[in-house]
Design a protein around this motif. Structure first.
Motif, PDB file in Angstrom:
ATOM      1  N   ASP A 318       8.993  -9.986 -20.281  1.00 13.64           N
ATOM      2  CA  ASP A 318      10.112  -9.418 -21.036  1.00 13.64           C
ATOM      3  C   ASP A 318       9.639  -8.961 -22.412  1.00 13.64           C
ATOM      4  OD1 ASP A 318      12.584  -8.656 -21.902  1.00 13.64           O
ATOM      5  OD2 ASP A 318      13.282 -10.690 -22.335  1.00 13.64           O
ATOM      6  N   THR A 319       9.211  -7.698 -22.466  1.00 12.65           N
ATOM      7  CA  THR A 319       8.744  -7.138 -23.733  1.00 12.65           C
ATOM      8  C   THR A 319       8.862  -5.619 -23.682  1.00 12.65           C
ATOM      9  OG1 THR A 319       6.900  -7.115 -25.326  1.00 12.65           O
ATOM     10  CG2 THR A 319       6.348  -6.866 -23.006  1.00 12.65           C
ATOM     11  N   GLU A 320       8.719  -4.994 -24.817  1.00 13.72           N
ATOM     12  CA  GLU A 320       8.724  -3.538 -24.861  1.00 13.72           C
ATOM     13  C   GLU A 320       7.447  -3.012 -24.207  1.00 13.72           C
ATOM     14  OE1 GLU A 320       8.962   0.100 -28.150  1.00 13.72           O
ATOM     15  OE2 GLU A 320       9.407  -1.974 -28.728  1.00 13.72           O
ATOM     16  N   LEU A 321       7.588  -2.051 -23.322  1.00 13.20           N
ATOM     17  CA  LEU A 321       6.439  -1.551 -22.569  1.00 13.20           C
ATOM     18  C   LEU A 321       5.661  -0.516 -23.359  1.00 13.20           C
ATOM     19  CD1 LEU A 321       7.855  -1.151 -18.939  1.00 13.20           C
ATOM     20  CD2 LEU A 321       6.838  -3.147 -20.041  1.00 13.20           C
ATOM     21  N   ASP A 322       4.360  -0.475 -23.104  1.00 11.80           N
ATOM     22  CA  ASP A 322       3.478   0.548 -23.660  1.00 11.80           C
ATOM     23  C   ASP A 322       3.357   1.656 -22.619  1.00 11.80           C
ATOM     24  OD1 ASP A 322       1.498   2.144 -24.665  1.00 11.80           O
ATOM     25  OD2 ASP A 322      -0.058   0.609 -24.691  1.00 11.80           O
ATOM     26  N   LEU A 323       3.958   2.789 -22.892  1.00 14.79           N
ATOM     27  CA  LEU A 323       3.995   3.897 -21.943  1.00 14.79           C
ATOM     28  C   LEU A 323       3.153   5.076 -22.410  1.00 14.79           C
ATOM     29  CD1 LEU A 323       7.832   3.774 -21.179  1.00 14.79           C
ATOM     30  CD2 LEU A 323       5.987   2.672 -19.912  1.00 14.79           C
ATOM     31  N   GLU A 324       2.184   4.812 -23.276  1.00 15.98           N
ATOM     32  CA  GLU A 324       1.320   5.871 -23.786  1.00 15.98           C
ATOM     33  C   GLU A 324       0.522   6.521 -22.654  1.00 15.98           C
ATOM     34  OE1 GLU A 324       0.756   7.188 -26.918  1.00 15.98           O
ATOM     35  OE2 GLU A 324       2.535   6.087 -27.536  1.00 15.98           O
ATOM     36  N   ALA A 325       0.252   7.803 -22.808  1.00 12.38           N
ATOM     37  CA  ALA A 325      -0.627   8.490 -21.858  1.00 12.38           C
ATOM     38  C   ALA A 325      -2.029   7.913 -21.972  1.00 12.38           C
ATOM     39  CB  ALA A 325      -0.641   9.987 -22.161  1.00 12.38           C
ATOM     40  N   GLY A 326      -2.833   8.073 -20.929  1.00 12.01           N
ATOM     41  CA  GLY A 326      -4.171   7.515 -20.961  1.00 12.01           C
ATOM     42  C   GLY A 326      -5.147   8.299 -20.106  1.00 12.01           C
ATOM     43  N   SER A 327      -6.412   7.959 -20.277  1.00 14.57           N
ATOM     44  CA  SER A 327      -7.482   8.538 -19.464  1.00 14.57           C
ATOM     45  C   SER A 327      -7.998   7.422 -18.563  1.00 14.57           C
ATOM     46  CB  SER A 327      -8.598   9.076 -20.366  1.00 14.57           C
ATOM     47  OG  SER A 327      -9.652   9.607 -19.597  1.00 14.57           O
ATOM     48  N   THR A 328      -7.556   7.409 -17.315  1.00 12.34           N
ATOM     49  CA  THR A 328      -7.814   6.306 -16.390  1.00 12.34           C
ATOM     50  C   THR A 328      -8.097   6.853 -14.997  1.00 12.34           C
ATOM     51  OG1 THR A 328      -5.535   6.028 -15.612  1.00 12.34           O
ATOM     52  CG2 THR A 328      -6.112   4.953 -17.696  1.00 12.34           C
ATOM     53  N   ASP A 329      -8.313   5.943 -14.062  1.00 11.67           N
ATOM     54  CA  ASP A 329      -8.520   6.355 -12.674  1.00 11.67           C
ATOM     55  C   ASP A 329      -7.329   7.138 -12.117  1.00 11.67           C
ATOM     56  OD1 ASP A 329     -11.129   5.501 -11.825  1.00 11.67           O
ATOM     57  OD2 ASP A 329     -10.452   3.435 -11.984  1.00 11.67           O
TER      58      ASP A 329
END
Length: 380
Positions: A318-329
């Motif tokens: 239960d926390t604020e989500l990190d929805l930042e864009a990223g460079s991932t698989d």
């Protein structure tokens, strides 16, 4: 919550803490530079087989691939976590457990996430669970740096249009990436005649022209449609203090969420290089990394898929989500129009440092998120 774990599943997690920790310590010791993940791949394959998995293979990209009901399935869901770390060490890492934490290079990025995926695979296997369609567990290679997402690319090449949804376990609890930051990376080498700093004074200096080129590249106004960045990360060259340099190099990259912005940066990059070639300066280029941004994708399907995963994360954390864009698989499936998320399932810090750590008391939370997401695709 529709995807909540039942009592049996929660009991498996609570009783697996020590096994989880032992597995993490054992796996974290094994060096795994990008392109050299062989030892970790073999370890993961043997561990899966020891726990009942069948038809586990290591493919040409050094991915460990465990298919469940995939042979004739028209639709396949992929879950992966990457085995490589940013460090080039080929000797065993020192793993330390103290103060409720596990310390080791790469322990959180991405070893602990790999352990979560392995434990999910064990539960599915030993309980003889069957997915609604096809399901693929993958401990993949080459996510970091100049690995250039080789492992993810190989999976999408091999399974292609059958892949309908894709999840990469990577990062810390609370993160859910659904937008891909594309990047293009180059090694640029400038060459001139060089010479002796005194007797050949007046000859052209490669370091001077490289520095001039860098200043020109930095004069660009980055496209504004989506966040776009550029950077020179490494420069090298020259021979001695009394030598006019005949060779100098740099590593240069630019990134963006948008294909058009990447294309504008690419056009400017080549135009700058061509201008120096027209001055009779030697300029050679090596492509060292290409990561695509999101392609043409059904936004409604992606949003629905992401909301499902966000619901699971919030239920257990239960926390604020990190929805930042990223460079991932996830860049690879997203570039091909496949709904994909990269979801974190560990708690810790110090990523990409030798003092990286994860919190042991975050293990159960991460396992609950991993299990709930995986088992949402299985008949229960």
């Amino acid at each position: 919550m529709k995807y909540a774990l039942n009592e049996k599943e929660l009991e498996f997690i609570s009783q697996s803490n020590q096994e989880w920790l032992n597995l993490l310590i054992e796996l974290a010791k094994i060096p795994a530079p990008s392109h050299k993940e062989d030892k970790r791949a073999e370890f993961c394959k043997k561990w899966l087989e020891h726990n009942g998995a069948r038809n586990v293979t290591i493919d040409e990209a050094k991915n460990v691939v465990y298919p469940v009901n995939c042979e004739n399935a028209e639709e396949i869901t992929v879950f992966m976590a990457h085995t490589d770390v940013v460090f080039e060490d080929e000797k065993e890492f020192d793993v330390q457990v103290r103060d409720g934490k596990v310390f080791a290079p790469g322990v959180g990025d991405d070893t602990a996430n790999v352990v979560n995926l392995l434990m999910c695979a064990k539960y599915v296997t030993q309980n003889k669970m069957q997915p609604e369609n096809g399901f693929l567990f993958v401990m993949n290679s080459c996510e970091e740096g100049l690995g250039n997402l080789k492992g993810s690319k190989k999976i999408m090449e091999d399974y292609g249009s059958r892949v309908k949804e894709f999840v990469s376990l990577d990062g810390h609890i609370g993160s859910c990436v659904s937008k891909a930051v594309g990047s293009q990376r180059y090694k640029v080498t400038v060459t001139t005649e060089g010479g002796h700093s005194y007797s050949d004074f007046g000859n052209r200096n490669a370091i001077y022209y490289l520095s001039s080129m860098i200043q020109t590249l930095y004069a660009v106004k980055a496209p504004q449609k989506e966040k776009t960045t550029y950077n020179v990360g490494i420069i090298s060259g020259g021979t001695s203090v009394n030598t006019i340099a005949e060779k100098a190099s740099m590593l240069y990259e630019f990134r963006s969420l948008d294909k058009e912005c990447l294309k504008q940066m690419e056009d400017f990059f080549w135009a700058v290089l061509d201008s120096y070639r027209k001055m009779d300066i030697g300029v050679s280029v090596e492509v060292v990394g290409m990561r695509p941004c999101s392609g043409d994708i059904d936004e409604q399907k992606l949003e629905s898929f992401t909301e499902k995963n966000k619901e699971i994360i919030r239920y257990y954390y239960d926390t604020e989500l990190d929805l930042e864009a990223g460079s991932t698989d996830s860049n690879i499936p997203l570039s091909l129009g496949v709904p994909a998320n990269t979801v974190g399932t560990t708690k810790g810090g110090g990523a990409h440092t030798r003092g990286e750590w994860i919190e042991i008391d975050g293990v159960e939370t991460g396992m609950k998120i991993s299990m709930a997401m995986v088992l949402s695709y299985f008949k229960r």
